[in-house]
Write a protein that holds these residues in place. Sequence first.
Motif, PDB file in Angstrom:
ATOM      1  N   THR A 208      -1.644   9.370   1.292  1.00  0.00           N
ATOM      2  CA  THR A 208      -1.305  10.299   2.368  1.00  0.00           C
ATOM      3  C   THR A 208      -1.644   9.699   3.727  1.00  0.00           C
ATOM      4  O   THR A 208      -0.843   9.780   4.677  1.00  0.00           O
ATOM      5  N   TYR A 209      -2.821   9.099   3.847  1.00  0.00           N
ATOM      6  CA  TYR A 209      -3.166   8.425   5.110  1.00  0.00           C
ATOM      7  C   TYR A 209      -2.160   7.322   5.413  1.00  0.00           C
ATOM      8  O   TYR A 209      -1.699   7.169   6.554  1.00  0.00           O
ATOM      9  N   PHE A 210      -1.796   6.548   4.392  1.00  0.00           N
ATOM     10  CA  PHE A 210      -0.852   5.452   4.598  1.00  0.00           C
ATOM     11  C   PHE A 210       0.509   5.976   5.031  1.00  0.00           C
ATOM     12  O   PHE A 210       1.178   5.388   5.893  1.00  0.00           O
ATOM     13  N   ASP A 211       0.933   7.080   4.445  1.00  0.00           N
ATOM     14  CA  ASP A 211       2.234   7.659   4.772  1.00  0.00           C
ATOM     15  C   ASP A 211       2.328   8.018   6.255  1.00  0.00           C
ATOM     16  O   ASP A 211       3.389   7.894   6.868  1.00  0.00           O
ATOM     17  N   VAL A 212       1.216   8.465   6.834  1.00  0.00           N
ATOM     18  CA  VAL A 212       1.216   8.914   8.225  1.00  0.00           C
ATOM     19  C   VAL A 212       0.816   7.801   9.194  1.00  0.00           C
ATOM     20  O   VAL A 212       1.455   7.609  10.233  1.00  0.00           O
ATOM     21  N   PHE A 213      -0.221   7.051   8.848  1.00  0.00           N
ATOM     22  CA  PHE A 213      -0.794   6.088   9.795  1.00  0.00           C
ATOM     23  C   PHE A 213      -0.441   4.635   9.502  1.00  0.00           C
ATOM     24  O   PHE A 213      -0.708   3.760  10.316  1.00  0.00           O
ATOM     25  N   GLY A 214       0.143   4.366   8.341  1.00  0.00           N
ATOM     26  CA  GLY A 214       0.337   2.983   7.953  1.00  0.00           C
ATOM     27  C   GLY A 214      -0.962   2.417   7.402  1.00  0.00           C
ATOM     28  O   GLY A 214      -1.864   3.161   7.002  1.00  0.00           O
ATOM     29  N   ASP A 215      -1.075   1.083   7.366  1.00  0.00           N
ATOM     30  CA  ASP A 215      -2.271   0.462   6.808  1.00  0.00           C
ATOM     31  C   ASP A 215      -3.523   0.900   7.563  1.00  0.00           C
ATOM     32  O   ASP A 215      -3.511   1.077   8.781  1.00  0.00           O
ATOM     33  N   PHE A 216      -4.613   1.083   6.812  1.00  0.00           N
ATOM     34  CA  PHE A 216      -5.859   1.553   7.377  1.00  0.00           C
ATOM     35  C   PHE A 216      -7.007   0.727   6.814  1.00  0.00           C
ATOM     36  O   PHE A 216      -6.808  -0.180   6.000  1.00  0.00           O
TER      37      PHE A 216
END
Length: 296
Positions: A208-216
């Motif tokens: 979910t984080y990746f879907d919104v922010f890209g790589d983290f």
Amino acid sequence: MFRILMLCLLMTLPFSSLAEVIHKERSLYRNILVEKTGDLLCLKFNEKTRKSTQSCMYESKPKKLVFNYTKMTFASLLFINDPQNVLIIGLGGGSLSNTIHELYPSAHIENVEIDPAVIKVARDYFNFIETDNVTSKVQDGRIFIKRAALKKQKYDWIILDAFNGDYIPEHLLTKEFFAEVKSVLADGGIVAANTFSSSKLYQHESATYFDVFGDFVNVVTDENSNRIILAGFETMPSQKLLIERVNKLANKLTPYDVDLQLLSEHLFYTKGNQDWPADTKVLTDQYSPANLLNYQ
């Protein structure tokens, strides 16, 4: 699983079985306890089957941070310079806010907490600092961010630290919410989210984080099951820049027992290293953690 996670967290603290309850109340949301064990003062939420510790403070050394996840949050400073507009969702005892205020006295810090009783306890027992620049607001974090977006407010450091005693509130774990968070993140800013490295939600949160922010970046140490997710940055800092920021801030963070050099060695970038399946389902307002727990 949640009980195991909380047990792991509690085992990282210097507790004894001789805790003295010095404050107890039933708020609109939960039972709240303040317990004292020797020099250690702790805010706890008393659930039906257990107590979950939300914040602790050494009375003789109030600056020294107790929780490893709180210390890990300051890995954010490896990605940003001189934050001046900070938003914290979830107050606890106010240790994050106090530390940031002492490090950056001119910064505007907005603390958002849904439970007014938690704010009062933070003021009465945990030396929570409030000034013209450091404020607290009683509101659901998602509502606050929705309204901030309408006002076109921007924050260069957003810390997501809400916890309801079982896990992160499910409406603060969805694609729609993260998109709202992203909309109030300033250019060059950072989002720091406190979550767990061992959870059945791990892969779904990551997706979910990746879907919104890209790589983290995951910040994970060997001491407990917490992880800090750092997201929203434009580029990964170079090794040279990381060293410069460590050298600049290390001594300032020493009184808080934050080892920035150690944290710089525990940054795990997901680019090329995604540890969740490509088909992992993203959490949404329709597909929530509560639904996931019953999903077969």
